[in-house]
Design an enzyme around this catalytic site. Structure first.
Site, PDB file in Angstrom:
ATOM      1  N   GLY A 298       0.796  -1.231  -0.011  1.00  0.00           N
ATOM      2  CA  GLY A 298       0.019   0.019  -0.101  1.00  0.00           C
ATOM      3  C   GLY A 298       0.787   1.353  -0.007  1.00  0.00           C
ATOM      4  N   LYS A 417      19.882   6.141   3.981  1.00  0.00           N
ATOM      5  CA  LYS A 417      20.117   6.343   5.632  1.00  0.00           C
ATOM      6  C   LYS A 417      20.530   5.180   6.356  1.00  0.00           C
ATOM      7  CE  LYS A 417      16.330   9.520   5.716  1.00  0.00           C
ATOM      8  NZ  LYS A 417      16.119   9.846   4.098  1.00  0.00           N
ATOM      9  N   LYS A 429      17.927  -0.411   9.122  1.00  0.00           N
ATOM     10  CA  LYS A 429      17.840  -0.569   7.847  1.00  0.00           C
ATOM     11  C   LYS A 429      19.141  -1.137   7.578  1.00  0.00           C
ATOM     12  CE  LYS A 429      14.965  -0.432   5.068  1.00  0.00           C
ATOM     13  NZ  LYS A 429      14.199  -1.240   4.660  1.00  0.00           N
ATOM     14  N   SER A 461       4.668   9.056   0.489  1.00  0.00           N
ATOM     15  CA  SER A 461       3.953   9.162   1.603  1.00  0.00           C
ATOM     16  C   SER A 461       4.843   9.768   2.753  1.00  0.00           C
ATOM     17  CB  SER A 461       3.511   7.784   2.230  1.00  0.00           C
ATOM     18  OG  SER A 461       2.861   7.925   3.446  1.00  0.00           O
TER      19      SER A 461
END
Length: 633
Positions: A298, A417, A429, A461
């Site tokens: 999504g 990052k 991450k 987003s």
């Protein structure tokens, strides 16, 4: 069996039958000056039996060449070449038949007749189709007067002429083209569909002043950001609104109707980035007829992965997300708008190993794109346990289940990052990349693992662009953290196309890094967005420096100091190699992290996460790759 002749094209077949008969008779009349001078022994060659034979042969050939699966109103240059081939074969077949099997008591067909018949029939077939298109596209009475907005189009190339034609043909668009602008000086004063080329972009300010259009349209999909920005600034000085066609990649992936894609100029149009070019069919071949599972389906990256997997011809796409509304929207888009019914929405938390196992057991995906992650830096600083649980432990769970059920490829979406990570998000991450590296290095598993690292995605987003848009709409101030802060940017479709390609070329735990172009200063981005809104930065919309937030760095990096960067087969994708993390040590540390997360030990979990990232236990050296200093920096 499907009929080779569309039932709505019967009238075309009837028209061609008349043209064939007319061409045959005209050939004899031209050859012998008139029907009265045709020798008696040739009379049977213009009799109704011979004409019916010729018509039948040629219609069969025309049908075989697909003449009646095309609309005459949309005839193109390619169709004209097809008509040339079809008419040539049909005329040859009919002439040879009549020549070698002439009617009784009739001389052989004169060779001149065959040639004349071919030329006449070609002219009639091509002319009839061009005439039909001309009639369908003729301007109506309302087009003789100005209607809608008067627009000047920048770009007299293929896209420009297609848009002009669509504007002239369709009143519903509400545009009247009054001129064209093109940087090729040879086109000046020429006309495209009756619309004159007024000059070059260097003369744009004078052109806008003299003609005073309601809008300016940039119709150059391949135009660079600098060109678009220059046009926007000139139009802004003349107080003329600017719209544009999307870039090349959006055009390829979107609606074929160019005029329907006209939209306001957006910030990504003027960032000065060169568009990424990929051979999508070649890079996505491994997705064809596969069951593809996308976690985080999504989200911005996840939903685009679904779109491109559907376009690549995947047999089925499993959409996994824990956000109900976002999952519903992407599934509806695939089914309703992209005509891909083989979309299976699964509402699930990928950190729930048992649920993930059920999904893999039921659908057996061959390709896994793991895009699910919490990614807002300040939010992850405030909720570190959720960052570790959802990013690190969930990645490990999905990877292990993918191995258990024999998935062929596992592609992790990583971030810049993860390098020299100071914030919890970046550290989480970094561990995800290590998980991929250690699994990819194992020789006892068949699943191929890769990670793809890139920077910010435009208008995703939570993107800074969305934040700036809201602030500008309120009249400001626009909050910029630091005057020197920079970030890398790429559009979502471009980033995902490169992710898919990286998934095709790797498999041994490699880290692939996308070339994001030059970093963009955030304050310059803010000023550009304010200008695009029609306002003046600092005077009408103030810019306020609010300070660097927790965990943020002034400048992001795409590869670390301990990494050796090598080129791949694609100029925008690099392979980063570094000393490998000790798999046994990583397994032990992840087990301890899981214990701390389950126990709610926030401080201990953050401390251990930081210690792991700062002092990882590595074994061996990555294979050295010769690379120039320019590539490294």
């Amino acid at each position: 069996m499907r009929s080779p002749v569309n039932r709505h094209r019967i009238w075309q077949l009837a028209a061609d039958a008349g043209l064939i008969a007319a061409a045959w008779l005209l050939a004899f009349q031209l050859r012998f000056d008139s029907y009265a001078k045709i020798p008696p022994f040739y009379e049977r060659l213009i009799g109704w039996r011979t004409i019916l034979l010729v018509v039948a042969i040629k219609l069969v050939v025309f049908t075989a060449f697909g003449f009646y699966n095309r609309w005459w109103r949309y005839v193109s240059t390619r169709d004209m070449w097809g008509a040339l081939r079809g008419v040539a074969v049909a005329s040859l077949a009919a002439s040879m038949t009549v020549y070698f099997f002439p009617p009784e008591h009739t001389a052989r067909l004169p060779r001149g007749i065959a040639l004349i018949d071919w030329l006449i029939l070609l002219a009639l077939v091509a002319g009839s189709r061009l005439l039909a298109r001309t009639i369908f596209e003729r301007p109506g009475a309302g087009s003789l007067v100005v209607r809608g907005k008067e627009v000047i189009v920048v770009g007299a190339g293929d896209a420009g002429q297609l848009v002009i034609r669509e504007m002239l043909k369709s009143r519903a668009l509400g545009y009247t083209p009054i001129g064209l602008v093109d940087d090729d000086p040879r086109k000046k004063n020429l006309r495209v569909h009756g619309v004159r080329v007024l000059g070059t972009t260097a003369e744009l300010s004078h052109i806008l002043s003299d003609n005073k259009p309601d809008e300016l349209l940039i119709a150059i999909p391949s135009a660079s950001g600098e060109v678009r920005q220059r046009v926007v600034e000139l139009a802004r000085d003349a107080h003329v609104p600017v719209k544009t066609l999307p870039g090349l990649y959006e055009l390829i992936a979107g609606d074929r109707n160019l005029a329907a894609q006209i939209r306001p100029v957006q910030v990504e149009d003027i960032l000065g980035r060169e568009p990424v070019e990929v051979d999508f069919g070649a890079i996505s071949a491994y997705l064809r007829d596969e069951t593809v599972l996308v976690t985080g389906a999504g989200g911005s990256i996840g939903s685009e992965l679904c779109r491109q997997a559907a376009r690549a011809g995947a047999a089925r796409i499993i959409l996994v997300d824990q956000a109900e509304t976002a999952l519903f929207e992407v599934e509806r888009e695939l089914v309703d708008e992209r005509d891909f019914p083989a979309s299976v929405p699964v509402l699930a938390d990928v950190g729930n190993r048992e649920k993930v196992r059920q999904v893999f057991d039921r659908y057996r995906p061959g390709i896994v794109f793991h895009a699910a992650a919490y990614k807002h830096v300040p939010m992850m600083e405030a909720n570190p346990l959720e960052s570790v649980r959802n990013n690190v432990l969930a990645t490990k769970a999905v990877a292990e289940v993918a191995i258990e059920f024999g998935a062929r490829r596992f592609v992790l979406i990583s971030t810049d990052k993860a390098l020299n990570a100071q914030a919890v998000y970046g550290q989480s991450k970094a561990l995800c990349e290590w998980i991929v590296e250690t699994f990819g290095a194992r020789e006892d598993i068949a699943t191929r693992f890769v990670a793809v690292r890139f920077g910010n995605v435009l208008d995703s987003s939570g993107s800074v662009i969305r934040i700036f848009k809201r602030q500008i709409a309120k009249g400001g101030p626009v909050g910029v953290t630091h005057p020197e802060m920079t970030r890398y940017f790429m559009t979502t479709p471009e980033a995902v196309s490169l992710v898919i390609q990286a998934g095709a070329i790797g498999g041994l735990g490699e880290i692939f890094v996308l070339d994001m172009g030059e970093p963009v200063k955030i304050v310059d981005l803010a000023r550009s967005m304010i200008r695009l809104s029609g306002k003046e930065p600092d005077r009408e919309v103030p810019i306020e420096f609010i300070g660097v937030r927790a965990g943020e760095k002034l400048h992001e990096e795409l590869w670390g100091k301990d990494e050796v960067v090598a080129e791949t087969g694609h100029p925008k994708i690099y392979r980063a190699r570094r000393p490998s993390v000790d798999g046994v040590w990583l397994e032990e540390e992840l087990g301890e992290l899981q214990r701390l997360v389950e126990g709610g030990e926030t401080l201990e979990a953050v401390s251990r996460l930081t210690a792991m990232v700062r002092e990882p236990r590595r074994v061996g050296l990555a294979q050295e790759v010769a690379v120039s200093e320019q590539t490294l920096h």
